[in-house]
Design an enzyme around this catalytic site. Structure first.
Site, PDB file in Angstrom:
ATOM      1  N   GLY A  99       0.830  -1.209   0.000  1.00  0.00           N
ATOM      2  CA  GLY A  99       0.000   0.000   0.000  1.00  0.00           C
ATOM      3  C   GLY A  99       0.853   1.244   0.000  1.00  0.00           C
ATOM      4  O   GLY A  99       2.060   1.188  -0.274  1.00  0.00           O
ATOM      5  N   ASN A 100       0.252   2.376   0.267  1.00  0.00           N
ATOM      6  CA  ASN A 100       1.023   3.607   0.390  1.00  0.00           C
ATOM      7  C   ASN A 100       0.368   4.512   1.432  1.00  0.00           C
ATOM      8  O   ASN A 100      -0.675   4.157   1.994  1.00  0.00           O
ATOM      9  CB  ASN A 100       1.182   4.300  -0.965  1.00  0.00           C
ATOM     10  N   ARG A 101       0.957   5.667   1.667  1.00  0.00           N
ATOM     11  CA  ARG A 101       0.546   6.475   2.817  1.00  0.00           C
ATOM     12  C   ARG A 101      -0.578   7.464   2.518  1.00  0.00           C
ATOM     13  O   ARG A 101      -0.882   8.303   3.344  1.00  0.00           O
ATOM     14  CB  ARG A 101       1.766   7.208   3.375  1.00  0.00           C
TER      15      ARG A 101
END
Ligand code: CTP
Length: 423
Positions: A225-227
């Site tokens: 995923g990412n932030r």
């Protein structure tokens, strides 16, 4: 000789569209006078009637006066079954005068069984209702219960009824207010709404927004995923809806509630987001006026999804390093930019985002060119994740404009540019 002075003040309802809805009561004839007052005040008046209203006044009277055909059919083929939604998009205010006891009951229940009731449910702006009925109907506990419900909901403004003679000569509380009084309530309601209300320069437009991360599953419990928190995209969706647009928000997994008047489509991976966009944009990209790609779409996904949770190797066995094979996701925005260029269309207006750790403007310009979009909003990775404020550069073909503001103000700045391209 002193120059002659002339009052140049605009009439109070100039530029406003009022949906004037009539339901079936003797007082309907007074709504013809109300239509005149609204027209004289500069409003565009769209007459709407229930089937029983047309037993009391002729459609031709209203259509002639308002220079618009009366709408009375939910299923009018011109609107493809969406007459209530088109009308809601157009109207700054809906007034129902007269409002019968039956209509009050249906409004209280949130029913949508004719065009007027459906319009009241889907209206964006204020709704003014002017009840008119025999005093015994008004005093009936059922009607009073409905009125109490409507007052508690706070969605409608009730004007009247007043005490006076009603159709059969009986006197009591149930007579509709005079047209001048309903007119004054409409002007006041719209004036109050305007003070502090946002522009509605995107009315009638369909704005599609993507927001949040995409997550790419490795197995049933792990993902890449990412932030991204989704706050920027949600701010754009909320601001666009407040400015009158119909908004579709395609959201990756985020912990945010859906803004008012926004249709949300939840997705997980980049490929799911691509399918959702294909659905809303349509094969020739004809489904939207603008697309704002605020989502942080994952550039890669695992080459294979493991249906069972992957186990780590036993202690002492080889394999303290793990290699995961990734394959590239399609670039959703670039593909849409290429399709739009190929079709030689100006719409949808396309807006991309760029998060960088350096050379922000140069990279944003490159993305503008490579993805064939109209604007790229760049921000440095150091700013922006999760906060309510942001520092961005809005890059278009005509220049780069830095902006340090709340995400909502940045959303409005992006929408200003979209609105002027659509104008
Ligand atoms: N985007 C997209 N599809 C992808 C990746 C990104 O539509 N597979 C969109 C994003 O929604 C955003 C913009 O493209 O609007 C971001 O551009 P991108 O080139 O993906 O940025 P980075 O991933 O940071 O690219 P790079 O690593 O080349 O800087």
């Amino acid at each position: 000789m002193a120059p002659m002075s002339r009052t140049s003040e605009a009439p109070p309802l100039a530029g406003r569209t009022i949906a004037l809805c009539l339901t079936g009561g003797i007082a309907a004839y007074k709504s013809v006078l109300l239509a005149r007052l609204l027209l004289q005040a500069g409003a565009t008046v769209q007459p709407v009637m229930t089937a029983s209203a047309s037993r009391f006044v002729g459609k031709v009277t209203l259509s002639g006066l308002c220079a618009r055909p009366v709408l009375d059919d939910m299923w009018d083929p011109k609107f493809g079954g969406e007459a209530h939604v088109s009308l809601a998009d157009e109207a700054d205010l809906v007034v129902i005068a007269p409002t019968t006891a039956d209509m009050l009951a249906r409004l209280a229940q949130g029913r949508a069984d004719d065009l007027v009731a459906a319009l009241a449910l889907v209206a964006r702006g204020p709704i003014v209702v002017a009840p008119a009925m025999h005093p015994r109907m008004w005093a009936h506990p059922s009607t009073q219960r409905n009125v109490a419900t409507l007052r508690a909901d706070g969605r409608l403004r009730l004007v009247g009824p007043v005490v006076g003679p009603v159709a059969n000569g009986d006197v009591g509380l149930g007579r509709m207010c005079e047209p001048e009084e309903i007119f004054a309530a409409i002007v006041e309601t719209l004036t109050l709404e305007t003070q502090g209300a946002p522009r509605r320069d995107l009315a009638g437009r369909h704005v599609v927004v993507t927001a949040g991360p995409t997550v790419e599953d490795l197995d049933p419990v792990r993902f890449l995923g990412n932030r991204s928190t989704g706050k920027m995209g949600f701010a754009v969706a909320e601001a666009a809806a407040a400015r009158g647009a119909r908004v579709s928000l395609v959201a990756g997994p985020v912990a945010l509630s859906t803004p008012r008047d926004v249709a949300r489509i939840d997705v997980r991976s980049a490929l799911e987001m691509q399918r959702a966009l294909d659905d809303v944009l349509g094969p020739a990209l004809e489904g939207a006026d603008a697309l704002v790609m605020a989502a942080a779409v994952a550039d890669y996904r695992p080459a294979a999804f493991q249906a069972e949770k992957a186990k780590k190797p036993r202690e002492g066995q080889a394999g303290d390093a793990l290699t995961i094979e990734l394959v590239q996701n399609p670039d959703l925005l670039a593909a849409i930019g290429a399709r739009r260029a190929q079709a030689q269309r100006a719409r949808p207006v396309l807006v991309g985002f760029a998060v960088e750790t350096r050379d922000l403007v140069a990279y944003a310009r490159k993305k503008l060119h490579d993805k064939r979009v109209d604007l790229v909003v760049g921000n440095l990775a150091a700013h922006g994740f999760g906060g309510d404020d942001d520092e961005v550069v809005i890059v278009g073909a005509d220049g780069a404009e830095p902006l340090r503001a709340s995400k909502r103000a940045i959303a409005d700045a992006i929408l200003d540019r979209i609105a002027s391209r659509l104008a």
